[in-house]
Write an enzyme that holds these catalytic residues in place. Structure first.
Site, PDB file in Angstrom:
ATOM      1  N   SER A 113       0.828  -1.205   0.000  1.00  0.00           N
ATOM      2  CA  SER A 113       0.000   0.000   0.000  1.00  0.00           C
ATOM      3  C   SER A 113       0.870   1.266   0.000  1.00  0.00           C
ATOM      4  CB  SER A 113      -0.964  -0.043   1.188  1.00  0.00           C
ATOM      5  OG  SER A 113      -2.014   0.866   1.050  1.00  0.00           O
ATOM      6  N   ASP A 232      -9.949  -6.501  -3.053  1.00  0.00           N
ATOM      7  CA  ASP A 232      -9.415  -5.326  -2.355  1.00  0.00           C
ATOM      8  C   ASP A 232     -10.383  -4.153  -2.519  1.00  0.00           C
ATOM      9  OD1 ASP A 232      -7.954  -3.179  -1.340  1.00  0.00           O
ATOM     10  OD2 ASP A 232      -6.084  -3.765  -2.319  1.00  0.00           O
ATOM     11  N   HIS A 260      -7.139  -6.346   0.815  1.00  0.00           N
ATOM     12  CA  HIS A 260      -5.989  -5.450   0.729  1.00  0.00           C
ATOM     13  C   HIS A 260      -4.761  -5.987   1.445  1.00  0.00           C
ATOM     14  CE1 HIS A 260      -4.123  -1.599  -0.026  1.00  0.00           C
ATOM     15  NE2 HIS A 260      -3.944  -1.344   1.264  1.00  0.00           N
TER      16      HIS A 260
END
Length: 286
Positions: A113, A232, A260
């Site tokens: 991320s 996600d 995610h």
């Protein structure tokens, strides 16, 4: 080591190390294995730390490479001076200071991320220091909708941490009371809410002011592995499909029934995919 770091270590089972990376900056990290150095960069959820992102991956991947997972400035147990500045390039500069402090000229980067965004920007700015990149649910794109806007409003409480973690996964039973407590304990550092608000504000500012650009991504000279969970809801998988169409030397792996947090929700499969990729791309991977 502080008491909160001890509480975190009890759950995640990773030995803490410390490295002075600048005046007033003492970086908290974990270092397992030998061989090609691979630096792991965490995301930006509440109570995040290197251990809280990578505890299911480092011991396995360390059988083939040297795994170094750091608490970026503003996160985890890393200590910073009062006048510290946060941002994508500031986090990248911190990674360079860690490499310098460990005597490493180059390393692979694995980022989740925000960590994937930091890894990509660092590879763009300093390709001479980056052997390759593995990135999951890569950040660095302008927010297109108001979905999950709560992720930009820090709530450093057990309830707030649970809410964010449940957004990360398809299977909410993975978010146990013990995991929430460990993440909350990791966040119990002086001025934690104020510090977390500062780093999230910096992330949101740079999301608008300096997202990853098509031109820069198209010029990346090193190998890149993209990983994404099909379900996600934080950063949709279309993000990785788009990146895969830009980066020259790229592979993309999509996990089904995964959100995610692919390195946690699909830990065994994740370790196999990343371990095999590093083995194929390095001389000491196993």
């Amino acid at each position: 080591m502080t008491n909160t770091a001890s509480l975190e270590a009890d759950y995640f089972g990773l030995e803490s190390r410390w490295l002075e990376t600048a005046p007033g900056e003492n970086t908290h990290y974990h270092d397992l294995g030998d061989g090609v150095p691979v630096v792991f960069l965490h995301g930006s959820g509440a109570g995040v730390s290197a251990a809280a992102n990578w505890w299911l991956n480092l011991p396995t991947l360390a059988k083939g490479v040297r795994t170094i997972a750091i608490d970026l400035i503003g996160f985890g147990q890393t200590q910073v001076p009062d006048d510290v500045q946060y941002g994508i390039r500031e986090w990248g500069d911190h990674v360079l200071r860690v490499l310098d402090g460990l005597g490493l000229e180059k390393a692979w980067l694995v980022g989740n991320s925000l960590g994937g965004w930091v890894a990509m920007q660092l590879a763009i700015d300093h390709p001479e220091r980056v052997e390759g990149v593995v990135s999951m649910g890569t950040g660095g794109a302008p927010r297109k909708t108001a979905a999950l806007s709560s992720h930009a409003k820090p709530d450093v409480t057990p309830a707030g941490i649970r809410a964010v973690l449940e957004d990360f996964v398809v299977d909410p039973t993975l978010v146990t009371d013990q995991l929430v407590d460990a993440r909350y304990n990791a966040a119990l550092v002086p001025n934690a809410p104020e510090r977390f608000a500062s780093v999230i504000a910096a992330r949101e500012r740079d999301r608008s002011d300096m997202p990853l650009t098509d031109a820069d991504l198209s010029a990346l000279p090193m190998p890149v592995l993209l990983i994404h969970g099909r379900e996600d809801s934080v950063i949709p998988p279309e993000r990785s499909w788009r990146l895969a169409g830009l980066i020259p030397d790229v592979e993309l792996h999509l996990f089904a029934n995964c959100g995610h947090w692919s390195q946690v929700e699909c830990a065994d499969r994740f370790n196999t995919v990343v371990g095999d990729y590093l083995a194929a791309r390095t001389s000491s991977g196993a």
